[in-house]
Design an enzyme around this catalytic site. Structure first.
Site, short mmCIF file in Angstrom:
data_model
loop_
_atom_site.label_atom_id
_atom_site.label_comp_id
_atom_site.label_asym_id
_atom_site.label_seq_id
_atom_site.Cartn_x
_atom_site.Cartn_y
_atom_site.Cartn_z
N LYS A 156 34.21 -29.76 107.22
CA LYS A 156 34.80 -28.76 106.31
C LYS A 156 36.34 -28.88 106.37
O LYS A 156 36.85 -29.98 106.50
CB LYS A 156 34.30 -27.36 106.68
CG LYS A 156 32.76 -27.35 106.77
CD LYS A 156 32.18 -25.98 106.87
CE LYS A 156 30.65 -26.10 106.99
NZ LYS A 156 29.98 -24.84 106.90
N GLU A 195 29.15 -23.60 99.99
CA GLU A 195 30.54 -23.11 99.91
C GLU A 195 31.19 -23.55 98.60
O GLU A 195 32.01 -22.83 98.03
CB GLU A 195 31.33 -23.61 101.14
CG GLU A 195 30.94 -22.81 102.38
CD GLU A 195 31.10 -23.57 103.70
OE1 GLU A 195 31.81 -24.59 103.74
OE2 GLU A 195 30.48 -23.13 104.70
N GLY A 212 26.91 -21.28 109.38
CA GLY A 212 28.06 -20.72 110.09
C GLY A 212 27.82 -19.34 110.67
O GLY A 212 28.76 -18.66 111.08
N ASN A 265 29.72 -32.36 109.06
CA ASN A 265 30.51 -31.80 107.96
C ASN A 265 31.65 -30.99 108.59
O ASN A 265 31.45 -29.87 109.02
CB ASN A 265 29.62 -30.90 107.09
CG ASN A 265 30.41 -30.20 105.99
OD1 ASN A 265 31.56 -30.55 105.73
ND2 ASN A 265 29.79 -29.22 105.35
N GLU A 315 19.62 -26.27 103.31
CA GLU A 315 20.54 -25.41 104.04
C GLU A 315 20.38 -23.96 103.56
O GLU A 315 21.04 -23.57 102.58
CB GLU A 315 21.98 -25.85 103.80
CG GLU A 315 22.30 -27.22 104.31
CD GLU A 315 23.78 -27.35 104.72
OE1 GLU A 315 24.03 -27.70 105.86
OE2 GLU A 315 24.66 -27.05 103.90
N HIS A 343 27.31 -28.26 98.18
CA HIS A 343 27.30 -27.39 99.37
C HIS A 343 27.44 -25.94 98.92
O HIS A 343 28.14 -25.65 97.93
CB HIS A 343 28.46 -27.78 100.30
CG HIS A 343 28.36 -27.12 101.63
ND1 HIS A 343 28.76 -25.82 101.84
CD2 HIS A 343 27.87 -27.56 102.81
CE1 HIS A 343 28.52 -25.50 103.10
NE2 HIS A 343 27.98 -26.53 103.72
N SER A 354 23.70 -23.81 111.24
CA SER A 354 23.82 -23.45 112.65
C SER A 354 23.03 -24.36 113.60
O SER A 354 22.51 -23.89 114.61
CB SER A 354 23.45 -21.98 112.86
OG SER A 354 24.35 -21.13 112.17
#
Ligand code: PGA
Length: 257
Positions: free
Chosen positions: A11, A97, A173, A9, A167, A95, A213
């Site tokens: 991003k 985000e 991150g 991914n 996740e 996701h 991560s």
């Protein structure tokens, strides 16, 4: 037996030329095998160029997002049909985000899942708890809400080809990873929920990835877990060497299972 899936991914990273260079480098070192599926989710702007590159390659293309309508006055949005048309096989949906920065609701995520499946795209549905939810013991309640809402009303045949990424939001991150044991507990919990919602046969076939991560150092233990069928990789997927190492680790983990 489920194959393993490793998803990059990217991003909001990489220009078209950077994306093409990455793929050339990855191709030159990737050995073909049928135990593992490698999927790259670049920004929308690189989908077309990578699709050309992937024509004679086992690497599959994913989008990072999709809208739920087929076409019409939705400025800035991309439909599932357009993603299929450009050569995508997968699409990341839900996701954290998107949920947190762009206020995507459970209802919207459900609508996107339905639209993706209708257009023969395989959804990679992301679920996971935030740090305060983990601390207050709400992980299972959050996973239940996100899964039940995303999958409500789907037929078993729709869920058969689904990919779910567990996740934990606090691990994305941040350099903090769930321990392999906790990641396995989360993945198994998700599998059992799918069993309760559909059937044992369906839950055995669904791919459950871990994300948050993942890097070349921690991938081995995470991917060795019984219910973890691969990884959704953000930061470490930006460097072809690191990403290749994770792929090689997944191949090894698959053989050892
Ligand atoms: P990360 O991202 O590997 O950088 O934590 C994972 C993701 O957001 O899917």
């Amino acid at each position: 037996m489920r194959i393993s899936i490793i998803v990059a991914n990217w991003k909001m990273n990489k220009s078209v030329s950077e994306a093409v260079r990455f793929v050339q480098e990855l191709h030159s070192s990737l050995t073909e095998n049928d135990e593992i599926e490698v999927v790259i989710a670049p920004p929308f702007t690189s989908l077309n160029s990578l699709s050309e590159k992937f024509k004679d390659s086992p690497i599959k293309l994913a989008a990072q997002n999709v809208f739920c309508m087929p076409d019409g006055p939705f400025t800035g949005e991309i439909s599932p049909r357009m993603l299929k048309d450009v050569g995508c096989d997968y699409v990341i949906i839900g996701h954290s985000e998107r949920r947190d920065l762009f206020n995507e609701s459970d209802e919207m995520i459900h609508a996107k899942i339905v639209a993706a499946i209708k257009n023969d795209l395989i959804p990679i549905l992301c679920v996971g708890e935030r740090l305060q939810e983990l601390r207050s013991g709400q992980t299972e309640a959050v996973l239940a809400r996100q899964l039940d809402s995303a999958l409500q009303g789907l037929r078993s045949t729709d869920v058969e080809r689904l990919v779910i990424a567990y996740e934990p939001v606090w691990a994305i991150g941040t350099g903090e990873t769930a321990s392999p044991e906790d990641a396995q507990v989360g993945a198994l919990w998700i599998r059992k929920r799918i069993q309760a919602l559909f059937s044992a046969k369906i839950s055995n076939g669904v791919w459950i990835l871990y994300g948050g991560s993942v890097n070349p150092e921690n991938a081995k233990e995470l991917l060795a877990q019984r219910d973890i069928d691969g990884a959704l990789v953000g930061g470490s997927s930006l460097d072809p060497k690191a990403f290749l190492k994770i792929i090689q680790t997944a191949v090894q983990a698959k053989r050892n299972k």
